[in-house]
Design a protein around this motif. Sequence first.
Motif, PDB file in Angstrom:
ATOM      1  N   SER A  53       3.849  85.729  48.516  1.00 22.18           N
ATOM      2  CA  SER A  53       2.647  86.482  48.160  1.00 22.18           C
ATOM      3  C   SER A  53       2.967  87.590  47.155  1.00 22.18           C
ATOM      4  CB  SER A  53       2.010  87.092  49.409  1.00 22.18           C
ATOM      5  OG  SER A  53       1.639  86.087  50.307  1.00 22.18           O
ATOM      6  N   VAL A  54       4.036  88.307  47.381  1.00 19.97           N
ATOM      7  CA  VAL A  54       4.418  89.384  46.464  1.00 19.97           C
ATOM      8  C   VAL A  54       4.785  88.808  45.097  1.00 19.97           C
ATOM      9  CG1 VAL A  54       6.171  91.168  46.021  1.00 19.97           C
ATOM     10  CG2 VAL A  54       5.093  90.981  48.272  1.00 19.97           C
ATOM     11  N   ALA A  55       5.514  87.694  45.084  1.00 19.44           N
ATOM     12  CA  ALA A  55       5.893  87.073  43.814  1.00 19.44           C
ATOM     13  C   ALA A  55       4.657  86.630  43.039  1.00 19.44           C
ATOM     14  CB  ALA A  55       6.815  85.882  44.073  1.00 19.44           C
ATOM     15  N   LYS A  56       3.696  86.032  43.708  1.00 21.74           N
ATOM     16  CA  LYS A  56       2.468  85.598  43.027  1.00 21.74           C
ATOM     17  C   LYS A  56       1.657  86.794  42.542  1.00 21.74           C
ATOM     18  CE  LYS A  56       2.123  81.092  45.080  1.00 21.74           C
ATOM     19  NZ  LYS A  56       1.317  80.095  45.743  1.00 21.74           N
ATOM     20  N   ALA A  57       1.651  87.880  43.305  1.00 18.21           N
ATOM     21  CA  ALA A  57       0.925  89.077  42.878  1.00 18.21           C
ATOM     22  C   ALA A  57       1.580  89.690  41.649  1.00 18.21           C
ATOM     23  CB  ALA A  57       0.876  90.087  44.019  1.00 18.21           C
ATOM     24  N   ILE A  58       2.908  89.726  41.611  1.00 21.82           N
ATOM     25  CA  ILE A  58       3.615  90.298  40.462  1.00 21.82           C
ATOM     26  C   ILE A  58       3.417  89.435  39.223  1.00 21.82           C
ATOM     27  CG2 ILE A  58       5.930  90.753  39.533  1.00 21.82           C
ATOM     28  CD1 ILE A  58       6.693  91.699  42.356  1.00 21.82           C
ATOM     29  N   LEU A  59       3.443  88.114  39.403  1.00 19.98           N
ATOM     30  CA  LEU A  59       3.277  87.205  38.273  1.00 19.98           C
ATOM     31  C   LEU A  59       1.825  87.073  37.826  1.00 19.98           C
ATOM     32  CD1 LEU A  59       5.747  84.374  39.332  1.00 19.98           C
ATOM     33  CD2 LEU A  59       6.093  86.151  37.597  1.00 19.98           C
ATOM     34  N   GLY A  60       0.902  87.556  38.628  1.00 21.20           N
ATOM     35  CA  GLY A  60      -0.505  87.510  38.259  1.00 21.20           C
ATOM     36  C   GLY A  60      -1.157  86.164  38.497  1.00 21.20           C
ATOM     37  N   VAL A  61      -0.624  85.390  39.409  1.00 19.84           N
ATOM     38  CA  VAL A  61      -1.196  84.076  39.711  1.00 19.84           C
ATOM     39  C   VAL A  61      -2.481  84.274  40.499  1.00 19.84           C
ATOM     40  CG1 VAL A  61      -0.824  81.900  40.922  1.00 19.84           C
ATOM     41  CG2 VAL A  61       1.068  83.001  39.727  1.00 19.84           C
ATOM     42  N   ARG A  62      -3.573  83.675  40.000  1.00 23.58           N
ATOM     43  CA  ARG A  62      -4.865  83.778  40.680  1.00 23.58           C
ATOM     44  C   ARG A  62      -5.026  82.608  41.634  1.00 23.58           C
ATOM     45  NH1 ARG A  62      -8.141  88.175  39.471  1.00 23.58           N
ATOM     46  NH2 ARG A  62      -9.766  86.874  40.304  1.00 23.58           N
ATOM     47  N   LEU A  63      -5.359  82.896  42.859  1.00 26.02           N
ATOM     48  CA  LEU A  63      -5.597  81.844  43.841  1.00 26.02           C
ATOM     49  C   LEU A  63      -7.083  81.546  43.880  1.00 26.02           C
ATOM     50  CD1 LEU A  63      -3.246  83.051  46.702  1.00 26.02           C
ATOM     51  CD2 LEU A  63      -2.791  81.359  44.935  1.00 26.02           C
TER      52      LEU A  63
END
Length: 58
Positions: free
Chosen positions: A21-31
């Motif tokens: 979750s933190v990695a996706k938030a840092i990379l800006g991945v939109r779910l």
Amino acid sequence: MVLPLQQFVYRQLMYLVVIQSVAKAILGVRLRWHTINRQGTFSAPDTLGGELAGPVGR
């Protein structure tokens, strides 16, 4: 008896979820949310003495 299992399996699983979750938030991945296709009809009951009931808040 189940507590050691919780300590080693559940915690490691939760760490994995948090790291992802933190990695996706840092990379800006939109779910995206999944959508449900709804079908069918609905008619409101006759509640106003002969008039059909309208939408809520009307």
